[in-house]
Motif scaffolding. Structure first.
Motif, mmCIF file in Angstrom:
data_model
loop_
_atom_site.group_PDB
_atom_site.id
_atom_site.type_symbol
_atom_site.label_atom_id
_atom_site.label_comp_id
_atom_site.label_asym_id
_atom_site.label_seq_id
_atom_site.Cartn_x
_atom_site.Cartn_y
_atom_site.Cartn_z
ATOM 1 N N ALA A 166 2.140 2.043 -0.142
ATOM 2 C CA ALA A 166 0.951 2.529 -0.725
ATOM 3 C C ALA A 166 -0.120 1.531 0.242
ATOM 4 O O ALA A 166 -1.201 1.885 0.577
ATOM 5 C CB ALA A 166 0.599 2.366 -1.843
ATOM 6 N N GLY A 202 4.214 11.793 -0.256
ATOM 7 C CA GLY A 202 3.509 11.950 -1.306
ATOM 8 C C GLY A 202 2.275 10.965 -1.463
ATOM 9 O O GLY A 202 1.314 10.734 -1.910
ATOM 10 N N ILE A 203 2.970 9.634 -1.121
ATOM 11 C CA ILE A 203 2.106 8.527 -1.165
ATOM 12 C C ILE A 203 0.947 8.413 -0.119
ATOM 13 O O ILE A 203 0.195 8.001 -0.380
ATOM 14 C CB ILE A 203 3.079 7.091 -0.835
ATOM 15 C CG1 ILE A 203 4.186 7.086 -1.940
ATOM 16 C CG2 ILE A 203 2.368 5.795 -0.986
ATOM 17 C CD1 ILE A 203 5.265 6.096 -1.477
ATOM 18 N N ASP A 206 -1.737 10.570 -1.280
ATOM 19 C CA ASP A 206 -2.691 9.938 -1.986
ATOM 20 C C ASP A 206 -3.316 8.964 -1.498
ATOM 21 O O ASP A 206 -4.705 8.816 -1.989
ATOM 22 C CB ASP A 206 -1.792 9.092 -3.180
ATOM 23 C CG ASP A 206 -1.155 10.274 -4.152
ATOM 24 O OD1 ASP A 206 -1.336 11.386 -4.217
ATOM 25 O OD2 ASP A 206 0.062 9.820 -4.682
#
Ligand SMILES: *Cc1c(COP(=O)(O)O)cnc(C)c1O
Length: 224
Positions: A166, A202-203, A206
């Motif tokens: 992230a 997905g990270i 985001d």
């Protein structure tokens, strides 16, 4: 094993509107690409010039081919008739070569600047500092009129640590924003952040990704 079509539909259902899915078809045969095409997919990613040059003529003209691998200047000519977007611009020299090869055949090509943030030293790309501090002193968009720089591309470190992944993606998104407010201020087409692969998309979404590059989750494991 689920079909390419069912995997593709599953991935599409997990990607928000506004995020472009590039189906990474490297090392997979044209038949698999055709199945995804028939399911509606139009953006495909390849990482080798020779492979792209063989596959592109075997597929319909409305496929948008993305070149995502390391690109040597002597391979640019081979991909130029086929490629829609080059994600892996990692030097000013390559940017200038892409511009002159695009001009030579009378076209404009979309490209992304590859940002290196991962811990692995082997990954290609500009460091954030090279993009934010050095590039503006050495290059301006008007220098390469046959190239349209659409944004940045990057990869996270190879790790299971999601907070590290992230952080890497946030850093890529920060570089994008600083470029958009600096060197590319007022350039409406500077709008793309290509980040996120099968294991981490997905990270990436985001963290602000607008384009994900997914291979394994659609086509299965690759045989090298
Ligand atoms: C192979 C590759 C991908 C796709 O990776 P998967 O893990 O199979 O989804 C994405 N981006 C780049 C640059 C690649 O080389």
């Amino acid at each position: 094993m689920p079909s390419v079509t069912s995997r593709l539909l599953d991935i599409q259902s997990r990607i928000p509107r506004g995020v472009t899915l590039v189906a990474v078809s490297k090392f997979h045969p044209v038949e698999a690409i055709r199945e995804a095409y028939d399911a509606g997919q139009r953006d495909f990613g390849e990482s080798r010039a020779q492979e792209l040059a063989v596959k592109a003529p075997a597929m319909p003209d409305d496929v948008r081919w993305h070149f995502i691998g390391h690109l040597q200047t002597n391979k640019v000519r081979q991909i130029m008739p086929h490629v829609s977007m080059i994600h892996s611009i990692d030097s000013i020299r390559l940017l200038r070569t892409v511009d002159s090869e695009a001009a030579r055949i009378g076209r404009t090509v979309d490209v992304l600047l590859q940002v290196h943030v991962a811990r692995e030293e082997t990954k290609f790309g500009f460091t954030p500092d090279e993009l934010l501090a050095e590039l503006p002193a050495q290059w301006q968009p008007a220098d390469t009129p046959s190239v349209r720089v659409r944004g940045v591309m990057g990869m996270a470190s190879l790790t299971d640590d999601n907070s590290r992944i992230a952080a890497d993606f946030s850093e890529i998104a920060r570089v994008f924003r600083e470029l958009r407010e600096g060197l590319f201020a007022g350039v409406a087409t500077f709008d793309t952040i290509s980040m996120g692969m099968s294991d981490d998309f997905g990270i990436a979404i985001d963290a602000g990704s607008t384009m994900v590059r997914i291979g394994t989750d659609i086509f299965g494991a690759r045989e090298y």
